[in-house]
Design a protein around this motif. Structure first.
Motif, PDB file in Angstrom:
ATOM      1  N   LEU A 131       0.855  -1.206   0.000  1.00 26.88           N
ATOM      2  CA  LEU A 131       0.000   0.000   0.000  1.00 26.88           C
ATOM      3  C   LEU A 131       0.883   1.246   0.000  1.00 26.88           C
ATOM      4  O   LEU A 131       1.905   1.270   0.692  1.00 26.88           O
ATOM      5  CB  LEU A 131      -0.876   0.037   1.264  1.00 26.88           C
ATOM      6  CG  LEU A 131      -2.037  -0.943   1.381  1.00 26.88           C
ATOM      7  CD1 LEU A 131      -2.753  -0.717   2.708  1.00 26.88           C
ATOM      8  CD2 LEU A 131      -3.012  -0.790   0.241  1.00 26.88           C
ATOM      9  N   PRO A 132       0.484   2.273  -0.754  1.00 28.85           N
ATOM     10  CA  PRO A 132       1.229   3.537  -0.647  1.00 28.85           C
ATOM     11  C   PRO A 132       1.168   4.050   0.801  1.00 28.85           C
ATOM     12  O   PRO A 132       0.231   3.727   1.534  1.00 28.85           O
ATOM     13  CB  PRO A 132       0.470   4.485  -1.589  1.00 28.85           C
ATOM     14  CG  PRO A 132      -0.297   3.600  -2.498  1.00 28.85           C
ATOM     15  CD  PRO A 132      -0.607   2.353  -1.727  1.00 28.85           C
ATOM     16  N   GLU A 133       2.182   4.849   1.181  1.00 32.63           N
ATOM     17  CA  GLU A 133       2.338   5.263   2.584  1.00 32.63           C
ATOM     18  C   GLU A 133       1.067   5.878   3.178  1.00 32.63           C
ATOM     19  O   GLU A 133       0.629   5.496   4.271  1.00 32.63           O
ATOM     20  CB  GLU A 133       3.484   6.269   2.673  1.00 32.63           C
ATOM     21  CG  GLU A 133       3.901   6.585   4.098  1.00 32.63           C
ATOM     22  CD  GLU A 133       5.092   7.524   4.126  1.00 32.63           C
ATOM     23  OE1 GLU A 133       6.224   7.046   4.034  1.00 32.63           O
ATOM     24  OE2 GLU A 133       4.875   8.748   4.217  1.00 32.63           O
ATOM     25  N   LYS A 134       0.449   6.799   2.436  1.00 32.39           N
ATOM     26  CA  LYS A 134      -0.752   7.473   2.966  1.00 32.39           C
ATOM     27  C   LYS A 134      -1.888   6.487   3.177  1.00 32.39           C
ATOM     28  O   LYS A 134      -2.594   6.533   4.191  1.00 32.39           O
ATOM     29  CB  LYS A 134      -1.208   8.577   2.007  1.00 32.39           C
ATOM     30  CG  LYS A 134      -0.512   9.894   2.238  1.00 32.39           C
ATOM     31  CD  LYS A 134      -1.114  10.959   1.375  1.00 32.39           C
ATOM     32  CE  LYS A 134      -0.363  12.276   1.541  1.00 32.39           C
ATOM     33  NZ  LYS A 134      -0.848  13.299   0.628  1.00 32.39           N
ATOM     34  N   GLN A 135      -2.084   5.607   2.186  1.00 34.27           N
ATOM     35  CA  GLN A 135      -3.165   4.618   2.298  1.00 34.27           C
ATOM     36  C   GLN A 135      -2.934   3.705   3.495  1.00 34.27           C
ATOM     37  O   GLN A 135      -3.852   3.394   4.251  1.00 34.27           O
ATOM     38  CB  GLN A 135      -3.231   3.784   1.022  1.00 34.27           C
ATOM     39  CG  GLN A 135      -3.834   4.518  -0.163  1.00 34.27           C
ATOM     40  CD  GLN A 135      -4.020   3.606  -1.357  1.00 34.27           C
ATOM     41  OE1 GLN A 135      -4.162   2.399  -1.225  1.00 34.27           O
ATOM     42  NE2 GLN A 135      -4.024   4.200  -2.536  1.00 34.27           N
ATOM     43  N   LYS A 136      -1.664   3.294   3.666  1.00 36.58           N
ATOM     44  CA  LYS A 136      -1.341   2.403   4.774  1.00 36.58           C
ATOM     45  C   LYS A 136      -1.642   3.080   6.118  1.00 36.58           C
ATOM     46  O   LYS A 136      -2.251   2.485   7.001  1.00 36.58           O
ATOM     47  CB  LYS A 136       0.133   1.995   4.713  1.00 36.58           C
ATOM     48  CG  LYS A 136       0.529   1.096   5.850  1.00 36.58           C
ATOM     49  CD  LYS A 136       1.943   0.622   5.758  1.00 36.58           C
ATOM     50  CE  LYS A 136       2.257  -0.178   7.025  1.00 36.58           C
ATOM     51  NZ  LYS A 136       3.401  -1.021   6.908  1.00 36.58           N
ATOM     52  N   VAL A 163      -8.758  11.624   3.291  1.00 37.70           N
ATOM     53  CA  VAL A 163      -8.818  10.451   4.173  1.00 37.70           C
ATOM     54  C   VAL A 163      -9.783   9.415   3.582  1.00 37.70           C
ATOM     55  O   VAL A 163      -9.464   8.226   3.488  1.00 37.70           O
ATOM     56  CB  VAL A 163      -9.255  10.847   5.604  1.00 37.70           C
ATOM     57  CG1 VAL A 163      -9.626   9.627   6.438  1.00 37.70           C
ATOM     58  CG2 VAL A 163      -8.142  11.620   6.307  1.00 37.70           C
ATOM     59  N   LYS A 164     -10.949   9.896   3.140  1.00 43.17           N
ATOM     60  CA  LYS A 164     -11.964   8.974   2.602  1.00 43.17           C
ATOM     61  C   LYS A 164     -11.454   8.236   1.366  1.00 43.17           C
ATOM     62  O   LYS A 164     -11.604   7.020   1.250  1.00 43.17           O
ATOM     63  CB  LYS A 164     -13.224   9.764   2.215  1.00 43.17           C
ATOM     64  CG  LYS A 164     -14.232   9.850   3.343  1.00 43.17           C
ATOM     65  CD  LYS A 164     -15.486  10.524   2.860  1.00 43.17           C
ATOM     66  CE  LYS A 164     -16.395  10.846   4.039  1.00 43.17           C
ATOM     67  NZ  LYS A 164     -17.489  11.717   3.664  1.00 43.17           N
TER      68      LYS A 164
END
Lengths: 189, 212
Positions: A131-136, A163-164
């Motif tokens: 997962l990309p960092e933000k998604q993780k 965020v959503k």
């Protein structure tokens, strides 16, 4: 021990080390859980907790009393964890059979017994891997740590929309990953 | 009914506040293998992430972690203190070195000025028409009306440096150097102007006077 966090912070601001010790004892476990869920490694998580509390000591004067202490603390923990995540090159070898077995146990039963940190870390690593960092971070904070969306927005300094959308994409990836892992387990039984 | 719409509703069912799906959507899921698989996967994913939320990582040896944090804090404070001490020590040494440097530089400067003044006075004393006790000495001394100027007003630099304190000497030398330099320059200019105006006859007269 029930603490009045406002008074404790006030004491820490004045340089009281005993108050700081009380603060550490009360909140280190929360910080550890958060760090562990992001890093999936006990030792790295402990290092991050240590760094985070040193930062808390150094920057306690900038703490805004309007903010929840845990939100401020999580923000520091997450930033330290991100640094650790980026600097850490090595990856633990994961036994996929063991992870799939644990996932099937969770799937089949309501798993209320505790599993070892290492196994828990392996599950989180495997399902959030790639997962990309933000998604993780959004996925871990929202779904695994169980924070509400507003707190996630504040900790990660992201908009509600961001965020959503990150959470939606992360959940879709995790769903596909879990589906593959469970299919793997069915094939090996 | 489009599958994308159904999948969006399935997502909302497991992640938002929707309590249940419409009958029409349920019928679609029952009849569409793709949406059915999506529904099952979403259900499992929700169950597993919820379980992961319940499974808490355990902090082993919390006292050890507390002690490590406090030890790191102690080390930090020690470093901070030793850094402050080092800073003051370095600053103190730098100031001492700077003071010595300034003393040497100003001492040397004063020495150079005195040397130049003595040489200048020696040169000027050979020029006719500039008496040692000319009025400019008195003007210079008017800077120091309380310093007993009467003693030094006719003195040469060589005698002043032996009798006056350093502060007076330094300031007096600088003032005197400037004054004497301007005196020499103005005399040379005056000589040139005079030379331009005089006739040949007058030059002869001047030369005869010089020879006498």
């Amino acid at each position: 021990m029930q603490m009045d966090i406002v008074n404790i912070i006030k004491e820490v601001k004045s340089g009281n080390k005993t108050a700081f010790k009380n603060l550490v004892e009360e909140y280190q476990e929360y910080a550890f859980r958060m760090a562990f869920r992001v890093l999936s490694n006990e030792e790295d998580a402990k290092d991050v907790v240590q760094d985070s509390f040193i930062k808390i000591w150094k920057s306690v004067n900038s703490f805004d009393a309007k903010l929840k202490f845990t939100t401020w603390m999580y923000k520091i923990v997450i930033n330290c964890a991100i640094d650790k995540l980026r600097s850490s090159k090595s990856k633990n070898t994961i036994n996929i059979d063991k992870v799939s077995e644990n996932l099937c146990r969770i799937d089949r039963t309501n798993l209320d017994e505790q599993i070892e940190n290492k196994e828990l870390g392996n599950i989180i690593t495997l399902i959030s891997d790639g997962l990309p960092e933000k998604q993780k971070l959004v996925f871990v904070l929202r779904d695994i740590q169980g924070l509400d969306s507003h707190e996630v927005e504040k900790i990660l300094e992201m908009t509600g929309t961001s965020v959503k959308s990150n959470l939606y994409n992360a959940r879709q990836s995790v769903r596909k990953k879990l589906s593959k892992l469970l299919a793997y387990e069915r094939r090996t039984i | 009914m489009k599958c994308d719409f159904v999948k969006r509703k399935v997502y909302e069912l497991f992640n938002s506040n929707i309590k249940q799906l419409d009958d029409e959507i349920i019928r679609h899921i029952d009849n569409c293998p793709n949406c059915n698989a999506h529904y099952e996967e979403s259900k499992i994913a929700k169950k597993i992430t919820s379980s992961l939320n319940q499974l808490q990582p355990v902090l082993n040896n919390p006292h050890e972690l507390t002690n490590n944090i406090l030890a790191a804090l102690y080390e930090l404070e020690q470093k901070k203190n030793s850094a402050s001490i080092r800073f003051f020590t370095i600053t103190k040494r730098l100031l001492a070195a700077a003071s010595i440097f300034l003393i040497v530089v100003f001492g040397y400067e004063q020495y150079i000025i005195v040397e130049k003044l003595i040489k200048l006075e020696q040169q000027i004393s050979t020029v006719p028409g500039i008496p040692v006790n000319s009025p400019h000495y008195q003007e210079i001394l008017s800077y120091y009306p309380k310093q007993g100027a009467g003693f030094i007003k006719t003195g040469l630099t060589s005698s002043i440096i032996a009798t006056q304190d350093n502060d007076l000497k330094s300031r007096f030398m600088i003032a005197r150097l400037g004054r004497l330099s301007s005196e020499v320059v103005s005399k040379r200019l005056l000589d040139q102007l005079v030379l331009l105006r005089i006739s040949n006859e007058e030059i002869d007269i001047i030369n005869s006077i010089k020879n006498e």
